[in-house]
Design a protein around this motif. Structure first.
Motif, PDB file in Angstrom:
ATOM      1  N   UNK A   1      -8.654 -21.287  -7.575  1.00  0.00           N
ATOM      2  CA  UNK A   1      -7.189 -21.173  -7.529  1.00  0.00           C
ATOM      3  C   UNK A   1      -6.745 -19.780  -7.940  1.00  0.00           C
ATOM      4  N   UNK A   2      -7.329 -19.260  -9.006  1.00  0.00           N
ATOM      5  CA  UNK A   2      -6.966 -17.920  -9.489  1.00  0.00           C
ATOM      6  C   UNK A   2      -7.331 -16.865  -8.454  1.00  0.00           C
ATOM      7  N   UNK A   3      -8.525 -16.972  -7.883  1.00  0.00           N
ATOM      8  CA  UNK A   3      -8.972 -16.001  -6.876  1.00  0.00           C
ATOM      9  C   UNK A   3      -8.082 -16.050  -5.642  1.00  0.00           C
ATOM     10  N   UNK A   4      -7.696 -17.255  -5.247  1.00  0.00           N
ATOM     11  CA  UNK A   4      -6.887 -17.384  -4.036  1.00  0.00           C
ATOM     12  C   UNK A   4      -5.471 -16.864  -4.247  1.00  0.00           C
ATOM     13  N   UNK A   5      -4.923 -17.056  -5.428  1.00  0.00           N
ATOM     14  CA  UNK A   5      -3.606 -16.498  -5.717  1.00  0.00           C
ATOM     15  C   UNK A   5      -3.652 -14.974  -5.657  1.00  0.00           C
ATOM     16  N   UNK A   6      -4.769 -14.402  -6.124  1.00  0.00           N
ATOM     17  CA  UNK A   6      -4.951 -12.961  -6.027  1.00  0.00           C
ATOM     18  C   UNK A   6      -5.009 -12.494  -4.590  1.00  0.00           C
ATOM     19  N   UNK A   7      -5.644 -13.289  -3.740  1.00  0.00           N
ATOM     20  CA  UNK A   7      -5.709 -12.961  -2.311  1.00  0.00           C
ATOM     21  C   UNK A   7      -4.307 -12.898  -1.706  1.00  0.00           C
ATOM     22  N   UNK A   8      -3.468 -13.855  -2.021  1.00  0.00           N
ATOM     23  CA  UNK A   8      -2.107 -13.859  -1.474  1.00  0.00           C
ATOM     24  C   UNK A   8      -1.298 -12.661  -1.981  1.00  0.00           C
ATOM     25  N   UNK A   9      -1.552 -12.240  -3.194  1.00  0.00           N
ATOM     26  CA  UNK A   9      -0.831 -11.101  -3.759  1.00  0.00           C
ATOM     27  C   UNK A   9      -1.312  -9.779  -3.172  1.00  0.00           C
ATOM     28  N   UNK A  10      -2.614  -9.698  -2.787  1.00  0.00           N
ATOM     29  CA  UNK A  10      -3.191  -8.426  -2.343  1.00  0.00           C
ATOM     30  C   UNK A  10      -3.517  -8.394  -0.860  1.00  0.00           C
ATOM     31  N   UNK A  11      -3.181  -9.420  -0.116  1.00  0.00           N
ATOM     32  CA  UNK A  11      -3.566  -9.523   1.287  1.00  0.00           C
ATOM     33  C   UNK A  11      -3.239  -8.255   2.076  1.00  0.00           C
ATOM     34  N   UNK A  12      -4.249  -7.712   2.742  1.00  0.00           N
ATOM     35  CA  UNK A  12      -4.174  -6.540   3.629  1.00  0.00           C
ATOM     36  C   UNK A  12      -3.854  -5.237   2.888  1.00  0.00           C
ATOM     37  N   UNK A  13      -3.856  -5.269   1.553  1.00  0.00           N
ATOM     38  CA  UNK A  13      -3.718  -4.031   0.794  1.00  0.00           C
ATOM     39  C   UNK A  13      -5.098  -3.371   0.719  1.00  0.00           C
ATOM     40  N   UNK A  14      -5.166  -2.203   0.095  1.00  0.00           N
ATOM     41  CA  UNK A  14      -6.443  -1.490  -0.026  1.00  0.00           C
ATOM     42  C   UNK A  14      -7.484  -2.304  -0.789  1.00  0.00           C
ATOM     43  N   UNK A  15      -7.032  -3.253  -1.622  1.00  0.00           N
ATOM     44  CA  UNK A  15      -7.951  -4.058  -2.429  1.00  0.00           C
ATOM     45  C   UNK A  15      -8.426  -5.316  -1.704  1.00  0.00           C
ATOM     46  N   UNK A  16      -7.933  -5.547  -0.494  1.00  0.00           N
ATOM     47  CA  UNK A  16      -8.286  -6.785   0.204  1.00  0.00           C
ATOM     48  C   UNK A  16      -8.519  -6.524   1.691  1.00  0.00           C
ATOM     49  N   UNK A  17      -9.357  -5.521   1.964  1.00  0.00           N
ATOM     50  CA  UNK A  17      -9.691  -5.159   3.351  1.00  0.00           C
ATOM     51  C   UNK A  17     -11.199  -5.277   3.557  1.00  0.00           C
ATOM     52  N   UNK A  18     -11.588  -5.863   4.670  1.00  0.00           N
ATOM     53  CA  UNK A  18     -13.002  -5.932   5.027  1.00  0.00           C
ATOM     54  C   UNK A  18     -13.262  -5.383   6.419  1.00  0.00           C
ATOM     55  N   UNK A  19     -12.245  -5.301   7.231  1.00  0.00           N
ATOM     56  CA  UNK A  19     -12.388  -4.815   8.599  1.00  0.00           C
ATOM     57  C   UNK A  19     -12.188  -3.313   8.709  1.00  0.00           C
ATOM     58  N   UNK A  20     -11.647  -2.688   7.669  1.00  0.00           N
ATOM     59  CA  UNK A  20     -11.368  -1.252   7.678  1.00  0.00           C
ATOM     60  C   UNK A  20     -12.059  -0.562   6.507  1.00  0.00           C
ATOM     61  N   UNK A  21     -12.162   0.753   6.611  1.00  0.00           N
ATOM     62  CA  UNK A  21     -12.626   1.537   5.468  1.00  0.00           C
ATOM     63  C   UNK A  21     -11.615   2.642   5.191  1.00  0.00           C
ATOM     64  N   UNK A  22     -11.427   2.933   3.923  1.00  0.00           N
ATOM     65  CA  UNK A  22     -10.473   3.932   3.477  1.00  0.00           C
ATOM     66  C   UNK A  22     -11.116   5.311   3.458  1.00  0.00           C
ATOM     67  N   UNK A  23     -10.314   6.396   3.432  1.00  0.00           N
ATOM     68  CA  UNK A  23     -10.876   7.752   3.484  1.00  0.00           C
ATOM     69  C   UNK A  23     -11.926   8.050   2.423  1.00  0.00           C
ATOM     70  N   UNK A  24     -11.778   7.473   1.238  1.00  0.00           N
ATOM     71  CA  UNK A  24     -12.725   7.760   0.162  1.00  0.00           C
ATOM     72  C   UNK A  24     -13.937   6.823   0.180  1.00  0.00           C
ATOM     73  N   UNK A  25     -13.992   5.896   1.133  1.00  0.00           N
ATOM     74  CA  UNK A  25     -15.071   4.918   1.173  1.00  0.00           C
ATOM     75  C   UNK A  25     -16.122   5.280   2.219  1.00  0.00           C
ATOM     76  N   UNK A  26     -17.344   4.833   1.978  1.00  0.00           N
ATOM     77  CA  UNK A  26     -18.442   5.061   2.914  1.00  0.00           C
ATOM     78  C   UNK A  26     -18.379   4.034   4.043  1.00  0.00           C
ATOM     79  N   UNK A  27     -18.345   4.508   5.265  1.00  0.00           N
ATOM     80  CA  UNK A  27     -18.332   3.597   6.416  1.00  0.00           C
ATOM     81  C   UNK A  27     -19.604   2.755   6.437  1.00  0.00           C
ATOM     82  N   UNK A  28     -20.729   3.377   6.124  1.00  0.00           N
ATOM     83  CA  UNK A  28     -22.005   2.664   6.108  1.00  0.00           C
ATOM     84  C   UNK A  28     -21.985   1.535   5.085  1.00  0.00           C
ATOM     85  N   UNK A  29     -21.495   1.827   3.895  1.00  0.00           N
ATOM     86  CA  UNK A  29     -21.426   0.818   2.835  1.00  0.00           C
ATOM     87  C   UNK A  29     -20.490  -0.319   3.212  1.00  0.00           C
TER      88      UNK A  29
END
Length: 309
Positions: free
Chosen positions: A84-112
């Motif tokens: 429940x706690x994890x899922x509430x966090x998902x709703x609060x952070x959905x599609x923000x930099x902290x909840x992305x799996x399909x994209x990578x940010x400029x400071x992140x490794x594409x390979x990783x």
């Protein structure tokens, strides 16, 4: 009424899932394959009910929701309070930099990021890691809540924000729920005398299905906390088994609407990708992240429409 419906569905799904585990352990290979396939889908039903309980809509009372949430968590296995706690966090952070799996940010490794996408979402290790982390909590809850685990392990797995949220929960309560869930799984293995491979293959089939479904309903959608999801098209029987979980955009827009009312909130005129369309595009790997607020990447997801422009 809601409690009776949710309770009946939990019991029904747990019984069918147990039957699948037994068939996969003892009957001929063709029956085993069918049982493994069915288990991968029927085990989504208690998870979906736990998801309902996390939003307080599985029953009409707090106690009823807690009972349903804890019972349904046995199938995963996990702690309802933790989920429940994890899922509430998902709703609060959905599609923000902290909840992305399909994209990578400029400071992140594409390979990783591709390792996380392929290994976690597409090859089932997302589920495996969650269950393993529950096991760590069970045998060493102090280590799970330690600064080392938060800063080293969780940071490397890029889930430190979730671990930080979970660490705030009453540890004894979470521990008891995890112990109950793992105890239920152990009881299944003992009572049904399940074989190692029968059990593992069923659970891994569920891991494959569950892990990809957790992000297929978000991948390439708009970078918007409320609207960053899809109402996926799937065969009705699979949508029913998952209790309309595929209507995920409708859920994010109306998180307190119970599963049986979600179809009323689906815009039939909107573009709805199929589960398989999103699934196969995920195998193309992560892409550079557009800014927060960007629209859905329809040109990537629907290239046939781009070509006709």
């Amino acid at each position: 009424m809601r409690f009776t419906l949710s309770f009946s569905l939990v019991v029904f799904s747990l019984i069918i899932a147990a039957g699948c585990l037994w068939v996969a352990s003892y009957l001929a290979w063709y029956w085993a394959i069918l049982a493994i396939f069915l288990f991968a889908h029927i085990n989504n039903m208690p998870f979906s009910i736990m998801h309902e309980a996390a939003h307080g809509v599985a029953a009409n009372s707090k106690l009823g929701n807690r009972i349903i949430g804890v019972m349904s968590s046995w199938a995963y296995p996990t702690s309802f309070l933790l989920q429940k706690q994890a899922h509430q966090g998902h709703h609060e952070r959905n599609r923000t930099d902290l909840d992305l799996y399909d994209y990578y940010l400029p400071h992140q490794s594409k390979f990783r990021r591709n390792i996380i996408l392929y290994g976690g979402n597409l090859l089932g290790l997302y589920y495996v890691c969650v269950v393993f982390s529950n096991f760590v909590y069970l045998i060493a809850s102090g280590f799970y809540r330690s600064a080392f685990f938060k800063k080293k392990v969780a940071t490397n797995l890029e889930c430190s924000h979730y671990i930080a949220d979970i660490s705030k929960l009453p540890s004894l309560q979470v521990w008891c729920e995890i112990a109950l869930s793992f105890g239920y799984q152990a009881l299944l293995v003992w009572v049904l005398d399940l074989t190692f491979w029968g059990y593992v293959l069923c659970m891994y089939a569920f891991a494959l299905h569950w892990s990809v479904l957790q992000y297929a309903d978000h991948a390439w959608s708009s970078r918007d906390i409320k609207n960053g999801a899809w109402n996926l098209k799937v065969l009705p029987i699979f949508r029913w088994l998952a209790l309309n979980y595929h209507y995920h955009l409708a859920h994010h827009q109306h998180p307190t609407v119970p599963w049986y009312d979600l179809p009323k909130y689906v815009d039939k005129q909107e573009l709805q990708p199929s589960f398989w369309r999103v699934y196969f595009t995920l195998w193309r790997g992560v892409r550079p992240a557009p800014p927060m607020g960007a629209a859905a990447d329809l040109d990537f997801l629907f290239p046939e429409y781009k070509e006709t422009k």
